[in-house]
Design a protein around this motif. Sequence first.
Motif, short mmCIF file in Angstrom:
data_model
loop_
_atom_site.label_atom_id
_atom_site.label_comp_id
_atom_site.label_asym_id
_atom_site.label_seq_id
_atom_site.Cartn_x
_atom_site.Cartn_y
_atom_site.Cartn_z
N GLU A 76 0.78 -1.22 -0.06
CA GLU A 76 -0.22 0.04 -0.11
C GLU A 76 0.75 1.29 0.12
N PHE A 77 1.88 1.06 0.80
CA PHE A 77 2.95 2.35 0.72
C PHE A 77 3.41 2.49 -0.57
N ARG A 78 3.74 1.57 -1.37
CA ARG A 78 4.56 1.72 -2.62
C ARG A 78 3.47 2.39 -3.43
N ALA A 79 2.15 1.88 -3.28
CA ALA A 79 1.25 2.54 -4.25
C ALA A 79 0.85 4.07 -3.91
N GLU A 80 1.00 4.28 -2.76
CA GLU A 80 0.83 5.96 -2.39
C GLU A 80 2.14 6.62 -3.01
N ARG A 81 3.45 5.86 -2.88
CA ARG A 81 4.68 6.72 -3.20
C ARG A 81 4.47 6.67 -4.84
N ARG A 82 3.82 5.96 -5.46
CA ARG A 82 3.76 6.18 -7.30
C ARG A 82 2.82 7.42 -7.24
N LYS A 83 1.83 7.34 -6.59
CA LYS A 83 0.76 8.46 -6.73
C LYS A 83 1.66 9.82 -6.52
N ILE A 84 2.48 9.94 -5.31
CA ILE A 84 3.23 11.18 -5.01
C ILE A 84 4.05 11.29 -6.11
N ASN A 85 4.93 10.40 -6.69
CA ASN A 85 5.82 10.56 -7.86
C ASN A 85 5.39 10.96 -9.10
N GLU A 86 3.79 10.80 -9.38
CA GLU A 86 2.93 10.98 -10.67
C GLU A 86 2.57 12.57 -10.39
N GLU A 87 2.45 12.96 -9.21
CA GLU A 87 1.95 14.37 -9.00
C GLU A 87 3.15 15.15 -9.00
N ALA A 88 3.96 14.73 -8.55
CA ALA A 88 5.59 15.38 -8.57
C ALA A 88 5.72 15.65 -10.07
N ASP A 89 5.73 14.57 -11.08
CA ASP A 89 5.91 14.81 -12.34
C ASP A 89 5.17 15.73 -13.08
N ARG A 90 3.66 15.86 -12.61
CA ARG A 90 2.78 16.90 -13.19
C ARG A 90 3.06 18.16 -12.79
N LEU A 91 3.50 18.30 -11.53
CA LEU A 91 3.73 19.70 -11.14
C LEU A 91 5.15 20.21 -11.98
N VAL A 92 6.21 19.34 -12.24
CA VAL A 92 7.23 19.91 -12.86
C VAL A 92 6.92 20.06 -14.37
N ARG A 93 6.32 19.04 -14.91
CA ARG A 93 5.66 19.14 -16.40
C ARG A 93 4.94 20.24 -16.70
N GLU A 94 4.00 20.68 -15.84
CA GLU A 94 3.14 21.91 -15.98
C GLU A 94 3.83 23.13 -15.69
N CYS A 95 4.63 23.08 -14.99
CA CYS A 95 5.45 24.27 -14.65
C CYS A 95 6.49 24.68 -15.85
N LEU A 96 7.04 23.90 -16.47
CA LEU A 96 7.79 23.92 -17.62
C LEU A 96 7.25 24.15 -18.85
N ALA A 97 5.80 23.78 -18.79
CA ALA A 97 4.90 24.19 -20.10
C ALA A 97 4.22 25.56 -19.86
N ASP A 98 4.37 26.25 -18.84
CA ASP A 98 3.68 27.38 -18.50
C ASP A 98 4.30 28.44 -19.38
N PRO A 99 3.43 29.09 -20.21
CA PRO A 99 3.88 30.21 -20.97
C PRO A 99 4.85 31.40 -20.21
N GLN A 100 4.01 31.48 -18.94
CA GLN A 100 4.74 32.48 -17.81
C GLN A 100 6.00 31.94 -17.09
N PHE A 101 6.43 30.84 -17.68
CA PHE A 101 7.58 30.24 -16.73
C PHE A 101 8.60 31.13 -16.18
N GLU A 102 9.27 31.65 -17.11
CA GLU A 102 10.35 32.48 -16.92
C GLU A 102 10.05 33.95 -15.94
N SER A 103 8.72 34.11 -15.93
CA SER A 103 8.45 35.22 -14.83
C SER A 103 7.77 34.95 -13.62
N ARG A 104 7.78 33.59 -13.38
CA ARG A 104 7.18 32.82 -12.25
C ARG A 104 8.12 32.92 -10.99
N ARG A 105 7.90 33.24 -9.97
CA ARG A 105 8.65 33.08 -8.66
C ARG A 105 8.19 32.31 -7.55
#
Length: 329
Positions: A76-105
């Motif tokens: 069960e712990f490994r399953a929750e860890r996979r969800k954490i990794n998936e959400e972390a991937d999403r946060l990084v991916r969406e941040c890089l794709a943001d048109p305002q990326f360079e001005s974000r703080r």
Amino acid sequence: MDSIQKIFFGEDSNTVMGTVNKYGQAFDNAQSLVRVHIFQSFAFHLFSDTFLPWPFGGVSGLARMLWDASSATHREFRAERRKINEEADRLVRECLADPQFESRRDLLALFLQAQKELKFTTSFVKDMVLNLIIAGRDTTACLLSWMFYEIAKSPDIQKRLHDEIDKKSPAGTPLDLKTLSHNEMPYLHGVVYEALRLWPPVPIDSKIAYADDVLPGGFKVPKGVQLAWAPYNMGRDPNRYPDPRAFRPERWIPFSAPAHHEFPVFQAGPRICLGMDMALFEAKIATVELLRHLQFELKPGQQITYGDKITMNIKNGDKDELLVWIKNR
């Protein structure tokens, strides 16, 4: 979670109104599961580490690997860890794709903006996301939960807080570091520190020795040894705090900052919490804004205790809750 999500990741969240945050939910579940697994595994690990030779025994031995693989809790712990990794991937991916990326703080964007120059790997940035969540999410929430538990069960303490707020920072007064300092609002500051003393957000912590060392008492610490300490116990030491179980904000008035190694709620030395001042400021703002307009009373009949997470979350019996009656002032 909402403020951390915005400051750290530039993302709006609405958990205060009941909207589930996937990262936060998976993080909570993983914390509970890993703690349960540690307790379930203690006797077996002690036996295998003591009596089984390598490659069967030891921290990375086959015995531990087979034990973990057969554990439902660990699965069960490994399953929750996979969800954490998936959400972390999403946060990084969406941040890089943001048109305002360079001005974000927000902090995630700042790390990613420095990625080329400092040669951060994506894995490193994801680890930073998790560390920021661990450091900034539950800790301040735990502090506020226990602080309002103490405030709600003590009308005298609450009245003194109301009086100080009405006099020094009535509704409409801007809140900043100066107006919320221990010089301007000593009783509020005392309440915060007394809550940290009795209910430290991280009740037990540890470090691994980077090199051979000697503690002040003469105890030798070889390189690689893990040392643990318990701020929860240290804050209840009767030799340092007379009547240690009593919630007495007056202990901290006038305020003299305790040595970090003697009051390691925010750790100490080079590893001291980077967000210490932010956490204290955030807790004080929330407390003042609520007490400017409201009064709190603890609902009777609750069985208040602490939970099973790494941080000291508050529980009512087996439920993650603290119930209070709220009235307009």
